[in-house]
Write an enzyme that holds these catalytic residues in place. Sequence first.
Site, PDB file in Angstrom:
ATOM      1  N   ARG A  28       1.120  -1.216   0.083  1.00  0.00           N
ATOM      2  CA  ARG A  28      -0.154  -0.104  -0.079  1.00  0.00           C
ATOM      3  C   ARG A  28       0.927   1.306   0.019  1.00  0.00           C
ATOM      4  O   ARG A  28       0.413   2.361  -0.304  1.00  0.00           O
ATOM      5  CB  ARG A  28      -1.095   0.111   1.206  1.00  0.00           C
ATOM      6  CG  ARG A  28      -1.692   1.244   1.181  1.00  0.00           C
ATOM      7  CD  ARG A  28      -3.101   1.266   1.995  1.00  0.00           C
ATOM      8  NE  ARG A  28      -2.907   0.742   3.465  1.00  0.00           N
ATOM      9  CZ  ARG A  28      -2.049   1.456   4.410  1.00  0.00           C
ATOM     10  NH1 ARG A  28      -1.629   2.687   4.121  1.00  0.00           N
ATOM     11  NH2 ARG A  28      -1.868   0.797   5.611  1.00  0.00           N
ATOM     12  N   TYR A  62     -12.198  14.684 -19.491  1.00  0.00           N
ATOM     13  CA  TYR A  62     -12.937  13.493 -19.250  1.00  0.00           C
ATOM     14  C   TYR A  62     -14.031  13.561 -18.443  1.00  0.00           C
ATOM     15  O   TYR A  62     -14.012  14.282 -17.487  1.00  0.00           O
ATOM     16  CB  TYR A  62     -11.747  12.499 -18.705  1.00  0.00           C
ATOM     17  CG  TYR A  62     -12.004  11.013 -18.669  1.00  0.00           C
ATOM     18  CD1 TYR A  62     -12.349  10.275 -19.649  1.00  0.00           C
ATOM     19  CD2 TYR A  62     -12.321  10.745 -17.328  1.00  0.00           C
ATOM     20  CE1 TYR A  62     -12.624   8.921 -19.455  1.00  0.00           C
ATOM     21  CE2 TYR A  62     -12.866   9.368 -17.290  1.00  0.00           C
ATOM     22  CZ  TYR A  62     -12.687   8.441 -18.423  1.00  0.00           C
ATOM     23  OH  TYR A  62     -13.200   7.339 -18.130  1.00  0.00           O
ATOM     24  N   ASP A 119      -3.592  16.396 -18.105  1.00  0.00           N
ATOM     25  CA  ASP A 119      -3.775  15.025 -18.284  1.00  0.00           C
ATOM     26  C   ASP A 119      -3.183  14.451 -19.695  1.00  0.00           C
ATOM     27  O   ASP A 119      -3.821  15.325 -21.018  1.00  0.00           O
ATOM     28  CB  ASP A 119      -5.220  14.585 -18.419  1.00  0.00           C
ATOM     29  CG  ASP A 119      -5.860  13.438 -18.505  1.00  0.00           C
ATOM     30  OD1 ASP A 119      -5.105  12.523 -19.421  1.00  0.00           O
ATOM     31  OD2 ASP A 119      -6.782  12.894 -17.924  1.00  0.00           O
ATOM     32  N   LYS A 139      -4.753   3.009 -20.492  1.00  0.00           N
ATOM     33  CA  LYS A 139      -5.014   3.237 -21.901  1.00  0.00           C
ATOM     34  C   LYS A 139      -3.492   2.728 -22.630  1.00  0.00           C
ATOM     35  O   LYS A 139      -3.325   1.845 -22.424  1.00  0.00           O
ATOM     36  CB  LYS A 139      -5.432   4.770 -22.348  1.00  0.00           C
ATOM     37  CG  LYS A 139      -6.472   5.201 -21.332  1.00  0.00           C
ATOM     38  CD  LYS A 139      -7.868   4.434 -21.531  1.00  0.00           C
ATOM     39  CE  LYS A 139      -8.918   4.780 -20.476  1.00  0.00           C
ATOM     40  NZ  LYS A 139      -8.849   6.120 -20.522  1.00  0.00           N
TER      41      LYS A 139
HETATM   42  C1  LIG Z   1      -9.752   7.084 -19.356  1.00  0.00           C
HETATM   43  C2  LIG Z   1      -9.255   8.305 -18.701  1.00  0.00           C
HETATM   44  C3  LIG Z   1      -9.324   8.730 -17.791  1.00  0.00           C
HETATM   45  C4  LIG Z   1      -9.726   7.942 -16.546  1.00  0.00           C
HETATM   46  O1  LIG Z   1      -8.944   6.804 -16.422  1.00  0.00           O
HETATM   47  P1  LIG Z   1      -9.364   5.630 -15.689  1.00  0.00           P
HETATM   48  O2  LIG Z   1      -7.763   4.700 -15.629  1.00  0.00           O
HETATM   49  O3  LIG Z   1     -10.448   4.760 -16.310  1.00  0.00           O
HETATM   50  O4  LIG Z   1      -9.538   5.899 -14.298  1.00  0.00           O
HETATM   51  C5  LIG Z   1      -8.749  10.065 -17.420  1.00  0.00           C
HETATM   52  N1  LIG Z   1      -8.421  10.967 -18.456  1.00  0.00           N
HETATM   53  C6  LIG Z   1      -8.559  10.432 -19.673  1.00  0.00           C
HETATM   54  C7  LIG Z   1      -8.372  11.480 -20.747  1.00  0.00           C
HETATM   55  C8  LIG Z   1      -8.831   9.110 -19.952  1.00  0.00           C
HETATM   56  O5  LIG Z   1      -8.939   8.825 -21.368  1.00  0.00           O
END
Ligand SMILES: *Cc1c(COP(=O)(O)O)cnc(C)c1O
Length: 384
Positions: free
Chosen positions: A49, A103, A175, A200
Site C-alpha cells: 500500500r 474526461y 492530462d 490506456k
Molecule cells: C480513461 C481516462 C481517464 C480515467 O482513467 P481510468 O484509468 O479509467 O480511471 C482520465 N483521463 C482520460 C483522458 C482518459 O481517457
Amino acid sequence: MKRRLGFSTRAVHGDPEVLPDWSPVVTPLYQSSTFTNPIGSTQEVLYTRYGNNPNQVLIAKRLALLEGAEAALFVASGMGATALAHLAMLRPGDHLISSEWVYGTTHKLFEGEFGRLGIDVSFVDPLEPRLWKRALRKTTRAIFVETPTNPLLRVIDLEPIAALCKTEGLALLVDSTFATPINFRPLEHGADLVIHSATKYLNGHADVIAGAVVGSEAVIEEVRKLMRVWGQAIDPMAAWLVERGMKTLVVRVERQNQTALAVAEWCSRQAQVAKVHYPGLPSHQDHEVAKRILNGFGGMVGVELKGGARAAERFLRALTIAAHAPSLGGVETLVSEPRLTSHAALTPEERARAGIPDGFLRFSIGLEDADDIIADFAQALAQL
Ligand SMILES: *Cc1c(COP(=O)(O)O)cnc(C)c1O
C-alpha cells in the site's frame, strides 16, 4: 560522459544494468503485500500500500525517464491519479481553473467532490488564453488541461497557459493520456505535473486499470503521502503488466500514429462521412499547432457520419474486426459513440453545439493491419 539513450531503449530497460549470471531477464512479480524487515531497523518498511513494492517502484522510474521528469508514481486508476494530483496541489478555499474539455468523470470529480471539499472549479474554453486570465481569482492555485481532447482531438498549445501560470504562481496540471510521452511531453512545454490513465496507451493491452502522476520529486512525494492514506496504490500484478506493456510503448504508438493517419485520410474521402477529426489532417483546426508541438498525431480518430445516430448504429452492427467498446489505447481497434458514453449527459442540441453531433464515432485505432481496418470500415459504410 554517458550516451543519452533513446526512447525505445528507455522503454525496454529504463537505466540499463548489466545482469549478474542466472538472472531472470524479466522482472519477477512480487505478489506480496508485505516484506521482511531487519529487526531494530528505523528505515521505512516495505508494504505494497505504500507503493514501495519493487514492481511499483520500477514502473515509476521507467515513466519518469520517458517523460523527462524527476519522479513519477503509479496508482490504482487514471481517476485516482487525477484526484490525488489535484489534492496534492489544492486546499479548501482554493480555486482551480479547468479546461471545459475534460474526461467526463474528471468533470464530475471537480464539480461534485471538489465542491464538497471547498475547492471551487471554473471551466473555461481552453483555446482562449484571454479566458484563462479572466477566470483568475485571488484564490486560484492551479490550472488543469487535457490535450489532445476527447473526442474532437483538439491540440492545446500549453505555452501561453504555462506563461500565465508562471507570472501568477500557479501550478499547471496536464492530462496527457491521449498523447503518451512518445507524442508529447507536457513538462517540456511548461507543465508542472503530468497525469496519465495508464489503463490506456501506457499499458496498451486493455487488461489493466492504472494511473500515473509525473513531476518533481517534491510534488510526487506529496502525491505519494496521499496515495498511502487514501489507499490508492497500484496492485503488483497490474504494475507487472504495465511494465510489460510499456516495453512496447514506442512501437505501438508509432504504428498507431501511422495507421490512424491512413484511416483518417481514407475516411475523409468517403461519401457517407460528413467530417473527420484528426490533428494529422490539414483540414483539422489545430493541424499547424499539432505539427509544431506533437511528435506524432496519435491513434484516435473522430468521424461524423452523415446519417446521424441511425447510421452510427448500422455501422457499428456491421463491423467484423473493430469492437464496439469504450476506452482506448489498446492493441484492438475500438469504436465508441460519444452520445452514449462521454457526452451522454448532454442533450442532442448541446452535443451538436459542442461539435459532437449524433452520428459521431470515436475510433481508437489498434495494431491490426491498416488495410484490414479500412476494409472493415468500408464494408460497414457500404451498408448504410
Ligand atoms: C480513461 C481516462 C481517464 C480515467 O482513467 P481510468 O484509468 O479509467 O480511471 C482520465 N483521463 C482520460 C483522458 C482518459 O481517457
